[in-house]
Design a protein around this motif. Structure first.
Motif, PDB file in Angstrom:
ATOM      1  N   MET A 125      34.306  35.010  54.213  1.00  0.00           N
ATOM      2  CA  MET A 125      34.823  34.522  52.944  1.00  0.00           C
ATOM      3  C   MET A 125      36.319  34.775  52.865  1.00  0.00           C
ATOM      4  N   SER A 126      36.985  33.983  52.060  1.00  0.00           N
ATOM      5  CA  SER A 126      38.423  34.139  51.901  1.00  0.00           C
ATOM      6  C   SER A 126      38.732  35.260  50.921  1.00  0.00           C
ATOM      7  N   LEU A 127      39.981  35.679  50.888  1.00  0.00           N
ATOM      8  CA  LEU A 127      40.390  36.749  49.975  1.00  0.00           C
ATOM      9  C   LEU A 127      40.175  36.348  48.519  1.00  0.00           C
ATOM     10  N   ALA A 128      40.527  35.114  48.167  1.00  0.00           N
ATOM     11  CA  ALA A 128      40.357  34.662  46.779  1.00  0.00           C
ATOM     12  C   ALA A 128      38.884  34.640  46.391  1.00  0.00           C
ATOM     13  N   ASP A 129      38.009  34.191  47.299  1.00  0.00           N
ATOM     14  CA  ASP A 129      36.577  34.174  47.008  1.00  0.00           C
ATOM     15  C   ASP A 129      36.018  35.587  46.888  1.00  0.00           C
ATOM     16  N   ASP A 130      36.475  36.495  47.753  1.00  0.00           N
ATOM     17  CA  ASP A 130      36.051  37.888  47.663  1.00  0.00           C
ATOM     18  C   ASP A 130      36.472  38.491  46.329  1.00  0.00           C
ATOM     19  N   PHE A 131      37.706  38.222  45.921  1.00  0.00           N
ATOM     20  CA  PHE A 131      38.197  38.747  44.650  1.00  0.00           C
ATOM     21  C   PHE A 131      37.383  38.183  43.492  1.00  0.00           C
ATOM     22  N   GLN A 132      37.094  36.897  43.519  1.00  0.00           N
ATOM     23  CA  GLN A 132      36.310  36.291  42.440  1.00  0.00           C
ATOM     24  C   GLN A 132      34.911  36.883  42.382  1.00  0.00           C
ATOM     25  N   ALA A 133      34.320  37.164  43.523  1.00  0.00           N
ATOM     26  CA  ALA A 133      33.000  37.800  43.558  1.00  0.00           C
ATOM     27  C   ALA A 133      33.055  39.197  42.958  1.00  0.00           C
ATOM     28  N   ILE A 134      34.131  39.935  43.232  1.00  0.00           N
ATOM     29  CA  ILE A 134      34.293  41.277  42.664  1.00  0.00           C
ATOM     30  C   ILE A 134      34.409  41.192  41.151  1.00  0.00           C
ATOM     31  N   VAL A 135      35.258  40.295  40.650  1.00  0.00           N
ATOM     32  CA  VAL A 135      35.456  40.165  39.202  1.00  0.00           C
ATOM     33  C   VAL A 135      34.171  39.699  38.523  1.00  0.00           C
ATOM     34  N   ASP A 136      33.445  38.774  39.146  1.00  0.00           N
ATOM     35  CA  ASP A 136      32.197  38.285  38.559  1.00  0.00           C
ATOM     36  C   ASP A 136      31.121  39.357  38.501  1.00  0.00           C
ATOM     37  N   SER A 137      31.191  40.344  39.376  1.00  0.00           N
ATOM     38  CA  SER A 137      30.183  41.402  39.382  1.00  0.00           C
ATOM     39  C   SER A 137      30.448  42.483  38.336  1.00  0.00           C
ATOM     40  N   LEU A 138      31.634  42.478  37.726  1.00  0.00           N
ATOM     41  CA  LEU A 138      31.979  43.496  36.730  1.00  0.00           C
ATOM     42  C   LEU A 138      31.412  43.131  35.364  1.00  0.00           C
ATOM     43  N   PRO A 139      31.099  44.144  34.538  1.00  0.00           N
ATOM     44  CA  PRO A 139      30.663  43.837  33.170  1.00  0.00           C
ATOM     45  C   PRO A 139      31.820  43.250  32.363  1.00  0.00           C
ATOM     46  N   ASP A 140      31.508  42.653  31.220  1.00  0.00           N
ATOM     47  CA  ASP A 140      32.522  41.957  30.435  1.00  0.00           C
ATOM     48  C   ASP A 140      33.569  42.896  29.836  1.00  0.00           C
ATOM     49  N   ASP A 141      33.253  44.175  29.693  1.00  0.00           N
ATOM     50  CA  ASP A 141      34.201  45.087  29.045  1.00  0.00           C
ATOM     51  C   ASP A 141      35.071  45.865  30.031  1.00  0.00           C
ATOM     52  N   TRP A 142      35.224  45.382  31.274  1.00  0.00           N
ATOM     53  CA  TRP A 142      36.095  46.079  32.215  1.00  0.00           C
ATOM     54  C   TRP A 142      37.535  45.917  31.762  1.00  0.00           C
ATOM     55  N   THR A 143      38.332  46.933  32.032  1.00  0.00           N
ATOM     56  CA  THR A 143      39.729  46.897  31.605  1.00  0.00           C
ATOM     57  C   THR A 143      40.696  46.919  32.770  1.00  0.00           C
ATOM     58  N   ASP A 144      40.483  47.787  33.750  1.00  0.00           N
ATOM     59  CA  ASP A 144      41.402  47.943  34.874  1.00  0.00           C
ATOM     60  C   ASP A 144      40.625  47.946  36.188  1.00  0.00           C
ATOM     61  N   LEU A 145      41.282  47.408  37.206  1.00  0.00           N
ATOM     62  CA  LEU A 145      40.690  47.347  38.539  1.00  0.00           C
ATOM     63  C   LEU A 145      41.794  47.644  39.544  1.00  0.00           C
ATOM     64  N   GLU A 146      41.519  48.542  40.474  1.00  0.00           N
ATOM     65  CA  GLU A 146      42.467  48.850  41.548  1.00  0.00           C
ATOM     66  C   GLU A 146      41.857  48.428  42.876  1.00  0.00           C
ATOM     67  N   LEU A 147      42.606  47.595  43.599  1.00  0.00           N
ATOM     68  CA  LEU A 147      42.161  47.068  44.888  1.00  0.00           C
ATOM     69  C   LEU A 147      43.164  47.415  45.967  1.00  0.00           C
ATOM     70  N   ASP A 148      42.676  47.618  47.172  1.00  0.00           N
ATOM     71  CA  ASP A 148      43.535  47.747  48.345  1.00  0.00           C
ATOM     72  C   ASP A 148      43.361  46.502  49.195  1.00  0.00           C
ATOM     73  N   VAL A 149      44.462  46.057  49.786  1.00  0.00           N
ATOM     74  CA  VAL A 149      44.444  44.865  50.630  1.00  0.00           C
ATOM     75  C   VAL A 149      44.876  45.270  52.033  1.00  0.00           C
ATOM     76  N   ARG A 150      44.122  44.805  53.017  1.00  0.00           N
ATOM     77  CA  ARG A 150      44.473  45.005  54.411  1.00  0.00           C
ATOM     78  C   ARG A 150      44.746  43.644  55.025  1.00  0.00           C
ATOM     79  N   ILE A 151      45.880  43.526  55.690  1.00  0.00           N
ATOM     80  CA  ILE A 151      46.236  42.309  56.410  1.00  0.00           C
ATOM     81  C   ILE A 151      45.887  42.536  57.878  1.00  0.00           C
ATOM     82  N   PHE A 152      45.086  41.650  58.441  1.00  0.00           N
ATOM     83  CA  PHE A 152      44.643  41.838  59.818  1.00  0.00           C
ATOM     84  C   PHE A 152      45.780  41.669  60.824  1.00  0.00           C
ATOM     85  N   ASP A 153      46.654  40.703  60.588  1.00  0.00           N
ATOM     86  CA  ASP A 153      47.776  40.444  61.482  1.00  0.00           C
ATOM     87  C   ASP A 153      49.017  41.111  60.896  1.00  0.00           C
ATOM     88  N   GLU A 154      49.330  42.312  61.362  1.00  0.00           N
ATOM     89  CA  GLU A 154      50.425  43.079  60.774  1.00  0.00           C
ATOM     90  C   GLU A 154      51.792  42.457  61.015  1.00  0.00           C
TER      91      GLU A 154
END
Length: 120
Positions: free
Chosen positions: A1-30
């Protein structure tokens, strides 16, 4: 899956009252780190070097001092369109916080009315 699709899946899995989210991003090709930083500047990505993780993204739902979920999704979609593969890791999620408002000098009747209004 793409990064945008992964992010959307993460946001969709959260309850409606979430306020803050911290994510780390790894780039495969440095070698494309600077290119990725150019795309991620729109969501205020913080350079981050903890082992192989490259960026920290702070996302706010309805209020706060972070990028909105739509801005973060758009930035990650730009990475996908540029062909920069990577992965996301959720580090912290905060749920159910309310914005803090200074109540100093306000009468108790105002405070009770404000609490009643916010609890609806």
């Amino acid at each position: 899956m793409s990064l945008a699709d992964d992010f959307q899946a993460i946001v969709d899995s959260l309850p409606d009252d979430w306020t803050d989210l911290e994510l780390d991003v790894r780039i495969f090709d440095e070698t494309r780190y600077v290119d990725a930083a150019v795309y991620l500047v729109t969501c205020n990505a913080q350079p981050y070097s903890r082992h192989d993780w490259h960026f920290r993204l702070n996302v706010a739902h309805r209020f706060g001092h972070a990028a909105s979920a739509s801005a973060t999704h758009a930035a990650l979609k730009l990475l996908d369109q540029a062909g920069i593969p990577g992965e996301l890791a959720v580090r912290q999620t905060r749920i159910g916080r309310a914005p803090a408002e200074p109540q100093w000098g306000r009468p108790e009747s105002f405070r009770k009315a404000r609490r009643r209004l916010l609890s609806q």
